[in-house]
Design a protein around this motif. Structure first.
Motif, mmCIF file in Angstrom:
data_model
loop_
_atom_site.group_PDB
_atom_site.id
_atom_site.type_symbol
_atom_site.label_atom_id
_atom_site.label_comp_id
_atom_site.label_asym_id
_atom_site.label_seq_id
_atom_site.Cartn_x
_atom_site.Cartn_y
_atom_site.Cartn_z
ATOM 1 N N VAL C 308 0.849 -1.198 0.000
ATOM 2 C CA VAL C 308 0.000 0.000 0.000
ATOM 3 C C VAL C 308 0.873 1.231 0.000
ATOM 4 C CG1 VAL C 308 -1.705 1.301 1.278
ATOM 5 C CG2 VAL C 308 -1.872 -1.168 1.196
ATOM 6 N N LEU C 309 1.894 1.223 0.870
ATOM 7 C CA LEU C 309 2.770 2.385 0.954
ATOM 8 C C LEU C 309 3.542 2.576 -0.350
ATOM 9 C CD1 LEU C 309 4.086 1.956 4.580
ATOM 10 C CD2 LEU C 309 2.492 3.663 3.733
ATOM 11 N N ALA C 310 3.883 1.456 -1.009
ATOM 12 C CA ALA C 310 4.608 1.585 -2.280
ATOM 13 C C ALA C 310 3.747 2.287 -3.310
ATOM 14 C CB ALA C 310 5.033 0.204 -2.785
ATOM 15 N N TYR C 311 2.504 1.838 -3.445
ATOM 16 C CA TYR C 311 1.629 2.488 -4.438
ATOM 17 C C TYR C 311 1.321 3.920 -4.040
ATOM 18 C CZ TYR C 311 0.989 -1.583 -7.294
ATOM 19 O OH TYR C 311 1.219 -2.618 -8.155
ATOM 20 N N SER C 312 1.282 4.135 -2.732
ATOM 21 C CA SER C 312 1.091 5.504 -2.283
ATOM 22 C C SER C 312 2.260 6.371 -2.710
ATOM 23 C CB SER C 312 0.958 5.508 -0.760
ATOM 24 O OG SER C 312 1.048 6.822 -0.289
ATOM 25 N N TYR C 415 -7.300 20.264 -12.250
ATOM 26 C CA TYR C 415 -7.679 20.530 -10.872
ATOM 27 C C TYR C 415 -8.621 19.455 -10.348
ATOM 28 C CZ TYR C 415 -8.880 23.509 -6.900
ATOM 29 O OH TYR C 415 -9.060 24.020 -5.655
ATOM 30 N N VAL C 416 -9.601 19.106 -11.191
ATOM 31 C CA VAL C 416 -10.560 18.077 -10.779
ATOM 32 C C VAL C 416 -9.841 16.754 -10.551
ATOM 33 C CG1 VAL C 416 -12.451 16.663 -11.627
ATOM 34 C CG2 VAL C 416 -12.562 19.148 -11.868
ATOM 35 N N LEU C 417 -9.005 16.387 -11.516
ATOM 36 C CA LEU C 417 -8.342 15.082 -11.420
ATOM 37 C C LEU C 417 -7.443 15.007 -10.203
ATOM 38 C CD1 LEU C 417 -7.550 14.417 -15.170
ATOM 39 C CD2 LEU C 417 -9.204 13.249 -13.728
ATOM 40 N N ILE C 418 -6.725 16.076 -9.943
ATOM 41 C CA ILE C 418 -5.809 16.006 -8.811
ATOM 42 C C ILE C 418 -6.588 15.982 -7.504
ATOM 43 C CG2 ILE C 418 -5.294 18.445 -8.327
ATOM 44 C CD1 ILE C 418 -2.659 15.833 -8.813
ATOM 45 N N SER C 419 -7.709 16.602 -7.506
ATOM 46 C CA SER C 419 -8.528 16.543 -6.289
ATOM 47 C C SER C 419 -9.024 15.126 -6.051
ATOM 48 C CB SER C 419 -9.730 17.489 -6.419
ATOM 49 O OG SER C 419 -9.318 18.755 -6.828
ATOM 50 N N VAL C 420 -9.454 14.481 -7.130
ATOM 51 C CA VAL C 420 -9.874 13.078 -6.987
ATOM 52 C C VAL C 420 -8.733 12.252 -6.424
ATOM 53 C CG1 VAL C 420 -10.543 11.035 -8.272
ATOM 54 C CG2 VAL C 420 -11.572 13.240 -8.824
ATOM 55 N N ALA C 421 -7.530 12.492 -6.944
ATOM 56 C CA ALA C 421 -6.370 11.752 -6.444
ATOM 57 C C ALA C 421 -6.152 12.035 -4.962
ATOM 58 C CB ALA C 421 -5.127 12.120 -7.253
ATOM 59 N N ALA C 422 -6.369 13.277 -4.556
ATOM 60 C CA ALA C 422 -6.179 13.610 -3.148
ATOM 61 C C ALA C 422 -7.191 12.868 -2.273
ATOM 62 C CB ALA C 422 -6.320 15.119 -2.953
ATOM 63 N N ILE C 423 -8.426 12.780 -2.768
ATOM 64 C CA ILE C 423 -9.439 12.026 -2.002
ATOM 65 C C ILE C 423 -9.004 10.573 -1.868
ATOM 66 C CG2 ILE C 423 -11.796 11.175 -2.007
ATOM 67 C CD1 ILE C 423 -12.634 13.663 -3.456
ATOM 68 N N MET C 424 -8.518 10.016 -2.980
ATOM 69 C CA MET C 424 -8.097 8.617 -2.945
ATOM 70 C C MET C 424 -6.954 8.416 -1.962
ATOM 71 S SD MET C 424 -8.439 6.955 -6.657
ATOM 72 C CE MET C 424 -7.338 7.993 -7.552
ATOM 73 N N THR C 425 -6.054 9.390 -1.918
ATOM 74 C CA THR C 425 -4.942 9.294 -0.973
ATOM 75 C C THR C 425 -5.476 9.167 0.443
ATOM 76 O OG1 THR C 425 -3.743 10.804 -2.409
ATOM 77 C CG2 THR C 425 -2.793 10.361 -0.261
ATOM 78 N N LEU C 514 -11.733 17.680 1.037
ATOM 79 C CA LEU C 514 -11.241 16.478 0.366
ATOM 80 C C LEU C 514 -10.772 15.462 1.403
ATOM 81 C CD1 LEU C 514 -9.111 18.029 -2.528
ATOM 82 C CD2 LEU C 514 -11.404 17.102 -2.673
ATOM 83 N N PHE C 515 -10.043 15.968 2.371
ATOM 84 C CA PHE C 515 -9.538 15.095 3.421
ATOM 85 C C PHE C 515 -10.685 14.389 4.132
ATOM 86 C CE2 PHE C 515 -7.024 13.630 6.871
ATOM 87 C CZ PHE C 515 -7.749 13.848 8.024
ATOM 88 N N VAL C 516 -11.695 15.170 4.467
ATOM 89 C CA VAL C 516 -12.816 14.607 5.218
ATOM 90 C C VAL C 516 -13.526 13.544 4.402
ATOM 91 C CG1 VAL C 516 -15.111 15.181 6.048
ATOM 92 C CG2 VAL C 516 -13.156 16.564 6.720
ATOM 93 N N ILE C 517 -13.780 13.846 3.123
ATOM 94 C CA ILE C 517 -14.483 12.868 2.274
ATOM 95 C C ILE C 517 -13.718 11.553 2.257
ATOM 96 C CG2 ILE C 517 -15.257 12.329 -0.044
ATOM 97 C CD1 ILE C 517 -15.501 15.320 -0.566
ATOM 98 N N GLY C 518 -12.403 11.685 1.985
ATOM 99 C CA GLY C 518 -11.624 10.474 1.865
ATOM 100 C C GLY C 518 -11.577 9.697 3.164
ATOM 101 N N THR C 519 -11.287 10.404 4.253
ATOM 102 C CA THR C 519 -11.100 9.708 5.512
ATOM 103 C C THR C 519 -12.394 9.081 6.014
ATOM 104 O OG1 THR C 519 -9.797 11.669 5.933
ATOM 105 C CG2 THR C 519 -9.785 9.977 7.619
ATOM 106 N N PHE C 520 -13.424 9.864 6.003
ATOM 107 C CA PHE C 520 -14.661 9.325 6.569
ATOM 108 C C PHE C 520 -15.258 8.254 5.693
ATOM 109 C CE2 PHE C 520 -15.747 11.611 10.443
ATOM 110 C CZ PHE C 520 -14.680 12.486 10.492
ATOM 111 N N GLY C 521 -15.038 8.417 4.382
ATOM 112 C CA GLY C 521 -15.497 7.365 3.487
ATOM 113 C C GLY C 521 -14.860 6.031 3.860
ATOM 114 N N ALA C 522 -13.541 6.064 4.042
ATOM 115 C CA ALA C 522 -12.850 4.829 4.402
ATOM 116 C C ALA C 522 -13.295 4.335 5.771
ATOM 117 C CB ALA C 522 -11.346 5.069 4.378
ATOM 118 N N ALA C 523 -13.430 5.271 6.671
ATOM 119 C CA ALA C 523 -13.812 4.874 8.028
ATOM 120 C C ALA C 523 -15.178 4.182 8.023
ATOM 121 C CB ALA C 523 -13.841 6.095 8.931
ATOM 122 N N TRP C 524 -16.084 4.720 7.253
ATOM 123 C CA TRP C 524 -17.433 4.151 7.192
ATOM 124 C C TRP C 524 -17.396 2.708 6.703
ATOM 125 C CZ3 TRP C 524 -20.453 3.070 2.628
ATOM 126 C CH2 TRP C 524 -21.794 2.750 2.904
#
Lengths: 167, 102, 631
Positions: C308-312, C415-425, C514-524
């Protein structure tokens, strides 16, 4: 005139005896023919009025060399009975071809060359003193080396031909 | 007297006969005799040249003397070898002495 | 010693490598203290260099120091060092992380085979990496580039008893080699166009218009190939996940913080040239975006914590290239700077987990380690939050800068694409943390044996955690001024003119969202330690899930190409070598000679009459020929 006719007779004799050497059936016959041939050549030297060489020819060839040959024939028992030898070896035809070609070449060259100088039809006279002078003055070193060579040759002959223990 | 060419032709014939003897005969002593013939022819040639072309220097005569002497030495040595050969193989056939081959 | 002697920073580990390689086996403790001493020494010496650098003042930058190396005809080659703000940033990263990794390795590699050789190779790597960042000409850079690749190869294959490690090392070397060829071609093309290898002279010549547009574009594409190889951009990314076969501290040092950023450094160094080449920066951005998105998606399906860390890492390198693609070198370097610290922290944390749980790294066997390994968990949490981009940790600031740069210099699509990437991160990072440290332990046996690791490993974790928190604050002008820099980070590292940093609160809000979406999505999905929601998602689209799990079939594609293409060609070539070259050429000529000899030997009949005949025939023939020629 007479000398010329004599010359031709002797020349024919030489050719005949030489042919006899190489074409004879027995070795002893060849040896006899050789003696005659060598003698004939010696007379050729006389015709050329260089008596010294004729003398040397008769002495050495006619004397020493032929005796050596006859001696060798006797030691190897080829002289006894005079067994007929096959006249030709394996490569006789080809050898005849080569010899014939060589003869043709030599004769052709001899006849067709324009020899230089003012040659008369007769050979010049050569004095024996002249031979001696030139031999010992201009060719002194080769002469001495030649004597050394003769020494080496006969020592070598002794060494090669002697009988060792067990032979 | 005879011209020079006669002597040259004569010595040529003798030489060729000698060559034939060397090539075609089987007996070792016979081969040696043929060699003597050749040497003889050569000496005749040289002397003829000396007499006709070069009477003052007579180099040819000197050469002929040397040739005769060397020929004598050589035939002595060669016959010693033939005797030795005969002693080892009891034959003087040159065709038989063929071991130094492939 | 000052900034002009910065090459000493590379010399110290180089000498240490020689000492350790020659004598390490016989020293007490196999020489690991020498390694730590060397790493500590360069850590300290870095500050000396930094102080001198700042002392000399802005007018003196960049600092160059070179010597005449050789002359070939009219061309004079000079080798030396170039110290400018980019170099300083790289030196800071390398010396700090190297020091932490060296200390951590003492604990991690305890009892492993070839302990002394490991430390020796670490030193060699650090030496070549330091040489790479101070090199003032492309030749020296290329040499150290190759050395870095070599050290990586050796270190990945450290456990060469394992077949998979050997294969991974080979894969890494060969994949980066493809890129390296491109780099070499690019260097040669640049030399051909400008007549020099020196970086400053090249920049000068290109800016003066010495090279045609198309030609320059092609050249820079070749150079970018080299960067893509080393920095694991798509499609050259395949080696980095496999490189996890190496010891984890190696992954932290080489494959997170330093070697993989060599490509980023290269592009940053030559950014003026990239700018002149029309369209080159667009390509860079494109590649970075594709990589960021692609590897972010693949990270979702990985269950090995190191993978995971490698792909990150691959994804974050993509972020850096996107940043550089906007032409703002400061933004790219800033993300490099912060990423080095928190990614190294995460990797070392993973190493701590591996040691603590006695060599287990699959998420399916971990879980609930929070109670058992508190320090590791805490520092890992800090690192994760930094990676995901929580305000005001380090990662937040650098990611924010990237978003800002993309917004103002590229289009909305980027901008959109990089934001999506940030959410995925944020998503996969949270997933990693929850499944490893929180929830129920997946394997009770392993869980009961897990212990916290010793201080020699946890102290570097703490140090890096602190850095992950505060490193981002250097972006502020006030902070920069206070520690002696001419201003904040963007005022220190810039291409054309310094930028004063100011906080765009709208952007702060956006990226926090973005951070919140990604984190809480995973947490859920993952919170309770139950994977029903995740497996349900996977079953909903089985083919997609399969594709992601197989890493979009990249490895399979390459293997197929090698099997059919490369091996097929090599069969052909080996056939030619065996039959044409060997049998016909070598054996054939030998046989011919032997046969000729066999035929010719029959000439030696041993019979004298034959020889006499030969003589006679020869004489007659020669006579006739002479007569013929004469006439």
């Amino acid at each position: 005139m007479t000398t010329e006719i004599l010359w031709w007779i002797f020349a024919a004799a030489i050719v005949g005896t030489s042919a006899g050497v190489v074409l004879s059936g027995t070795v002893i016959h060849s040896a006899i023919f050789l003696i005659l041939s060598l003698a004939g050549v010696g007379t050729m030297y006389l015709f050329l009025t260089i008596e010294f060489v004729a003398l040397v020819q008769f002495l050495i060839y006619g004397g020493a060399v032929t005796v050596l040959i006859l001696l060798a024939l006797m030691l190897t028992r080829m002289g006894i009975g005079g067994r007929p030898e096959p006249v030709t070896g394996v490569q006789a035809p080809f050898g005849a071809l080569v010899a014939g070609a060589l003869m043709a070449t030599l004769i052709g060259v001899a006849v067709s060359t324009a020899w230089p100088g003012d040659i008369g039809d007769s050979p010049a006279e050569v004095k024996i003193e002249q031979i001696g002078e030139i031999l010992f003055q201009d060719f002194g070193a080769p002469f001495i080396i030649l004597s050394a060579l003769l020494l080496v040759a006969f020592i070598g002959a002794i060494v090669i031909a002697r009988q060792e223990d067990g032979d | 007297m005879v011209p020079l060419e006669n002597y040259l032709v004569l010595s040529g014939i003798i030489f060729s006969l000698g060559v034939y003897g060397v090539l075609a005969r089987r007996n070792a002593v016979l081969v040696l005799m043929s060699i003597e013939l050749m040497l003889n022819a050569v000496s005749l040639n040289f002397v003829a040249f000396a007499a006709y072309l070069d009477p003052d220097l007579i180099t040819g005569v000197i050469v002929a003397i040397f040739v005769i002497a060397v020929a004598a030495a050589e035939v002595g040595l060669a016959l010693a070898i033939v005797i030795r050969l005969f002693r080892n193989r009891s034959t003087a056939n040159v065709d038989e002495a063929a071991t130094l081959r492939w | 010693m000052g900034a002009e002697e910065a090459w000493i920073l590379a010399a110290v580990p180089a000498i240490t490598f020689l000492v350790l390689a020659a004598t390490g086996r016989y020293l007490p403790r196999q020489g690991d203290f020498i390694g730590i001493l060397a790493a500590g020494a360069i850590f300290v010496l870095f500050f000396v260099v930094l102080a001198d650098f700042l002392d000399l003042g802005e007018a003196a930058w960049p600092i160059v120091n070179n010597i005449a190396w050789t002359e070939i005809g009219e061309f004079e080659l000079r080798m030396g060092i170039l110290v400018d703000p980019i170099t300083i940033v790289m030196l800071a990263v390398i010396t700090t992380v190297a020091f932490m990794v060296n200390v951590f390795s003492v604990g991690y590699m305890k009892g492993e085979p070839r302990y002394w050789w490991y430390f020796a190779m670490l030193q060699l790597f650090v030496a070549s990496m330091l040489l790479l960042v101070v090199a003032d000409n492309l030749l020296l850079l290329y040499i150290s580039w190759e050395l870095v690749g070599l050290s990586s190869f050796v270190l990945i294959g450290h456990y060469w008893e394992r077949r998979s490690a050997v294969e991974a090392a080979k894969k890494a070397f060969i994949t980066t080699r493809v890129g390296d060829v491109g780099l070499l071609i690019g260097i040669i093309l640049l030399w051909e166009a400008t007549g020099t290898f020196n970086i400053l002279e090249i920049i000068e010549a290109v800016e003066a218009g010495a090279v045609g547009e198309v030609r320059l574009f092609v050249t820079m594409m070749f150079i970018f190939l080299g960067a893509m190889g080393k920095s694991a951009q798509v499609p050259f990314h395949v080696w980095l996940p496999d490189a996890m076969e190496g010891p984890t501290p190696v992954s932290a040092l080489i494959h997170a913080a330093t070697m993989v950023v060599a490509g980023v450094y290269l592009v940053a160094r030559l950014l003026p040239v990239f700018e002149v080449a029309e369209g080159a920066l667009l390509v860079v951005t494109f590649v970075g975006l594709i990589t960021a998105l692609f590897s972010g998606v693949v990270a979702f399906a990985q269950t090995d914590i190191k993978k995971v860390l490698a792909y990150s890492t691959i994804s974050q390198l993509g972020f850096m290239f996107v940043a550089l693609g906007t032409g703002l070198v400061g933004v790219g370097m800033f993300h490099l700077f912060t990423h080095a610290f928190f990614k190294a922290l995460l990797f070392l944390g993973a190493g701590s987990v591996i040691i603590g749980s006695h060599h287990h790294q699959e998420m399916g066997q971990l879980g609930g380690l929070w109670r058992k390994m508190p320090i590791t968990a805490m520092t890992f949490l800090i690192g994760s939050l930094a990676l995901a981009g929580l305000f005001p940790l380090a990662g937040f600031w650098s990611k924010d800068e990237i978003l800002h740069a993309v917004d103002s210099h590229r289009g909305a699509w980027a901008y959109v694409l990089i934001s999506v990437a940030a959410i995925m991160t944020a998503f996969y990072t949270t997933r990693l943390f929850i499944r490893t440290f929180l929830g129920q332990p997946q394997d009770a046996e392993i869980h009961s044996h897990t212990r916290e690791t010793g201080p020699i490993m946890t102290l570097p974790l703490v140090f890096l955690a602190i850095l992950s928190i505060i490193a981002g604050l250097v972006v502020f002008n006030g902070v920069g001024d206070a520690i002696g820099f001419p201003g904040g980070f963007p005022e220190f590292v810039f291409l054309h003119e310094p930028e004063r940093f100011h906080v765009d609160w709208g952007l702060v809000g956006f990226s926090s969202a973005l951070f919140v979406i990604g984190t809480f999505g995973a947490a859920w999905i993952y919170w309770r330690g139950r994977l029903d929601r995740a497996t349900a998602a996977a079953r909903w689209q089985p083919q997609l899930s399969e594709m992601v799990q197989r890493k979009f079939y990249f490895d399979d594609l390459y293997q197929f190409a090698i099997d059919r293409g490369v091996l097929g060609l090599s069969y052909l070539v080996s056939w030619f070598d065996r039959f044409a070259v060997n049998d016909t050429g070598v054996d054939g000529s030998a046989n011919m000679t032997r046969y000729a000899g066999f035929v010719l030997k029959h000439v030696q009949t041993g019979r004298v009459p034959n020889y006499a005949m030969a003589i006679a025939v020869g004489v007659v023939a020669l006579t006739l020929i002479t007569l013929a020629v004469r006439n």
